[in-house]
Design a protein around this motif. Structure first.
Motif: not given
Length: 262
Positions: A24-42, A84-94
């Motif tokens: 159900r698209n849970a935010l595992g570490m792999g998904l979170t890392i990829e999302l951060r990368r995709a946001i940076k590319e955007a 994961w917490v550190e990565e997810s917080l950065k994702l939300i900020q980005e």
């Protein structure tokens, strides 16, 4: 290119889709890392002028992947040195700070950290089968991915407190009534409605919109006088853009401006 997300392009509008339907698209570490990368590319893509964030498989996101948390052994953990917490917080900020307009397109559940991800976007378009729950207090926890900062700004303080304290589940219409989402569509019409709004935003003066977003996001922590100083500084930047020159020319010529996002 990506394992846990999919990306699409519709002219100047980008789509990033969470793609872990089995979880159900849970935010595992792999998904979170990829999302951060995709946001940076955007952020770096000058041709991309608006972004839709969505989820595949009938859910936006179920929030943190607690099943992944249960795996503590370094031998089985592909990210032993990452938190994961550190990565997810950065994702939300980005996501929140992206200097381009963002729309969360929600079909299904947005829960916990998944809800926070949707709140980090500028707008939320939902299908009529969507549902929302803060969920943290239901397990004796307080929101920790930025929800306590985002919810009051989106819904107002008292409504945000009720939503968070009670752990209520809101269906799409209740979310609309309480300003958690700005638009509700039948599921089969959701993408077309969301894309049409994203295209409207993408046709605007991207630099000016990005600076207006930055100013509004920061306005709650500044006095009026401080905010006006920042507005003047942003105006100096806008004044150097091709879109400003085009806007002035269009106004003088009594025509619709053709902004190019630069």
């Amino acid at each position: 290119m990506y394992k846990f997300i999919e990306t699409e392009r519709h002219g100047a509008v980008g789509v990033i889709a969470l793609n872990r339907p089995e979880a159900r698209n849970a935010l595992g570490m792999g998904l979170t890392i990829e999302l951060r990368r995709a946001i940076k590319e955007a952020a770096a893509d000058t041709g991309l002028r608006a972004l839709i964030l969505t989820g595949r498989g009938g859910a936006f996101s179920a929030g943190a992947d607690v099943k992944e948390w249960a795996n503590k052994s370094e031998g089985d953990n592909p990210w032993p040195d990452m938190n994961w917490v550190e990565e997810s917080l950065k994702l939300i900020q980005e996501v929140h700070g992206l200097m381009k307009p963002t729309i969360a397109m929600i079909d299904g559940a947005a829960v916990g950290a998944g809800l926070d991800l949707a709140l980090a976007c500028d707008f939320r378009y939902a299908s009529d089968r969507s549902k929302f729950i803060c969920s943290y207090t239901n397990v004796g926890f307080s929101p920790d991915c930025g929800g306590t900062w985002l919810m009051p700004r989106v819904m107002g303080l008292e409504t945000a407190k009720r939503f968070a304290f009670t752990g209520e589940l809101w269906m799409a219409e209740t979310a609309l009534e309480n300003r958690l989402v700005s638009h509700v569509s039948p599921r089969e019409e959701l993408f077309n409605h969301t894309l049409a709004f994203a295209q409207q935003l993408a046709a605007g003066p991207t630099v000016a919109i990005g600076l207006a977003k930055k100013l509004m996001n920061a306005s709650f922590t500044r006095s009026l006088a401080e905010q006006q100083i920042e507005e003047v500084a942003a105006g100096h930047i806008c004044g150097t853009t091709k879109d400003h020159a085009e806007g002035l020319a269009a106004a003088n010529e009594r025509r619709v401006p053709n902004f190019i996002g630069a």
